[in-house]
Design an enzyme around this catalytic site. Structure first.
Site, PDB file in Angstrom:
ATOM      1  N   TYR A  67     -98.603  44.336  16.200  1.00 17.38           N
ATOM      2  CA  TYR A  67     -98.253  42.916  16.082  1.00 17.38           C
ATOM      3  C   TYR A  67     -98.330  42.474  14.625  1.00 17.38           C
ATOM      4  O   TYR A  67     -98.965  43.118  13.789  1.00 17.38           O
ATOM      5  CB  TYR A  67     -99.152  42.036  16.962  1.00 17.38           C
ATOM      6  CG  TYR A  67    -100.559  41.810  16.454  1.00 17.38           C
ATOM      7  CD1 TYR A  67    -100.862  40.724  15.636  1.00 17.38           C
ATOM      8  CD2 TYR A  67    -101.596  42.678  16.805  1.00 17.38           C
ATOM      9  CE1 TYR A  67    -102.160  40.512  15.176  1.00 17.38           C
ATOM     10  CE2 TYR A  67    -102.893  42.474  16.350  1.00 17.38           C
ATOM     11  CZ  TYR A  67    -103.171  41.381  15.538  1.00 17.38           C
ATOM     12  OH  TYR A  67    -104.458  41.175  15.079  1.00 17.38           O
ATOM     13  N   CYS A  68     -97.660  41.365  14.342  1.00 10.50           N
ATOM     14  CA  CYS A  68     -97.709  40.755  13.009  1.00 10.50           C
ATOM     15  C   CYS A  68     -97.753  39.250  13.208  1.00 10.50           C
ATOM     16  O   CYS A  68     -98.390  38.758  14.146  1.00 10.50           O
ATOM     17  CB  CYS A  68     -96.523  41.199  12.154  1.00 10.50           C
ATOM     18  SG  CYS A  68     -94.906  40.715  12.810  1.00 10.50           S
ATOM     19  N   ALA A  69     -97.089  38.496  12.368  1.00 10.43           N
ATOM     20  CA  ALA A  69     -97.093  37.042  12.517  1.00 10.43           C
ATOM     21  C   ALA A  69     -96.126  36.588  13.595  1.00 10.43           C
ATOM     22  O   ALA A  69     -96.460  35.766  14.447  1.00 10.43           O
ATOM     23  CB  ALA A  69     -96.758  36.362  11.186  1.00 10.43           C
ATOM     24  N   GLY A  71     -93.288  39.033  14.819  1.00 11.08           N
ATOM     25  CA  GLY A  71     -92.600  40.122  15.502  1.00 11.08           C
ATOM     26  C   GLY A  71     -91.668  40.950  14.656  1.00 11.08           C
ATOM     27  O   GLY A  71     -91.235  42.020  15.081  1.00 11.08           O
ATOM     28  N   ILE A  96     -98.668  37.007  16.485  1.00  9.10           N
ATOM     29  CA  ILE A  96     -99.886  36.256  16.741  1.00  9.10           C
ATOM     30  C   ILE A  96     -99.598  34.768  16.939  1.00  9.10           C
ATOM     31  O   ILE A  96    -100.401  34.047  17.535  1.00  9.10           O
ATOM     32  CB  ILE A  96    -100.917  36.475  15.614  1.00  9.10           C
ATOM     33  CG1 ILE A  96    -102.331  36.116  16.101  1.00  9.10           C
ATOM     34  CG2 ILE A  96    -100.521  35.706  14.356  1.00  9.10           C
ATOM     35  CD1 ILE A  96    -103.435  36.636  15.226  1.00  9.10           C
TER      36      ILE A  96
END
Length: 275
Positions: A67-69, A71, A96
């Site tokens: 995951y990141c901020a 996608g 997230i």
């Protein structure tokens, strides 16, 4: 060939609740300052810009949930993992932001750059050249829009990297053909393949038009650049594996190493978030 699973934040949450933490790796590919501000409990931090050099730190026999901020970076990371042979990969769509109940922006996924594995060496080089030309144009446009000398110098430096890559690709193309090729003719042929070689499944300009507010500051632009550079790295590594001759393989691996260096440059500037 391993398949990347797409799961929503709710699906990932349910998976984490139902499975032993020892059976999977939850991988956060944002920058350190983002992770320190907020992260999913139990997540391991390996920023996207460092991932190519740290793949050995991720256990291959476990499910890897990335995951990141929002996608985009996590999809680029998932592609890198897939290309390196990791068998069980999940990209958390929306990142997230969705995990925290916020509306996320950006692409759900960034597709590979039109590479099927069936291309001839000439087709690979034409696609790669178009990719580099697109990325160079992106950096030049960002240099024109930058408001500080440091940022202008950064984007011009990155644009210069792509110019050198274009020269390398053209030289390899003429060597493979075994005859002299006019540079303009080569560039026109490459640009005709642009529709198959665009970053993120669409032209960068079209991507920015679709998400006008998502990458409207320097930090957002650097994040987008890291996604694109990671894709270029993945593309060259995959092409190198399927290269028909050793010389092509060596050149493609050299380009891949240079893309890794570009990611490190981007990571350095992404960490200067207060400047």
């Amino acid at each position: 060939m391993p398949q990347i699973q797409m799961q929503t934040a709710d699906q990932v949450r349910a998976f984490l609740d139902d499975n032993n933490p020892e059976s999977f790796t939850l991988l956060d590919v944002r920058q350190k300052w983002e992770y320190e501000g907020d992260h999913i409990p139990g997540a391991t931090l390996i920023p996207l810009v460092e991932l190519p050099d740290r793949l050995h730190e991720v256990e291959r026999d476990k499910q890897v949930i990335v995951y990141c901020a929002s996608g985009g970076r996590s999809m680029a990371a998932s592609n890198l993992l897939e290309g390196d042979g990791f068998p069980h990969i999940t990209n958390m769509v929306g990142g997230i932001m969705s995990w925290n109940g916020l509306i996320s922006f950006g692409p759900m996924e960034l597709d590979l750059i039109g590479f099927t594995g069936k291309e001839t060496s000439e087709e690979v080089l034409l696609k790669a050249y178009a990719m580099e030309a697109n990325l160079q144009q992106f950096y030049l446009e960002r240099a024109d829009m930058a408001e500080s000398l440091e940022r202008i110098e950064l984007f011009m430096e990155l644009a210069g990297f792509e110019d050198r890559h274009k020269d390398t690709l053209f030289a390899l193309y003429t060597k493979i053909l075994g005859s002299e090729v006019d540079r303009d003719t080569f560039e026109n042929a490459a640009l005709e393949s642009r529709g198959l070689a665009i970053e993120g499944g669409m032209a960068i300009s079209a991507f920015l038009d679709r998400y006008p507010d998502a990458f409207d500051n320097d930090q957002g632009v650097l994040q987008l650049a890291s996604m694109i550079e990671a894709q270029a790295l993945d593309y060259y590594l995959r092409c190198a594996v399927r290269a028909e001759d050793e010389e092509s393989r060596v050149v493609l691996k050299t380009l891949a190493r240079e893309e890794k260096a570009h990611l490190k440059v981007l990571g350095k500037f992404m960490n200067k978030r207060d400047q």
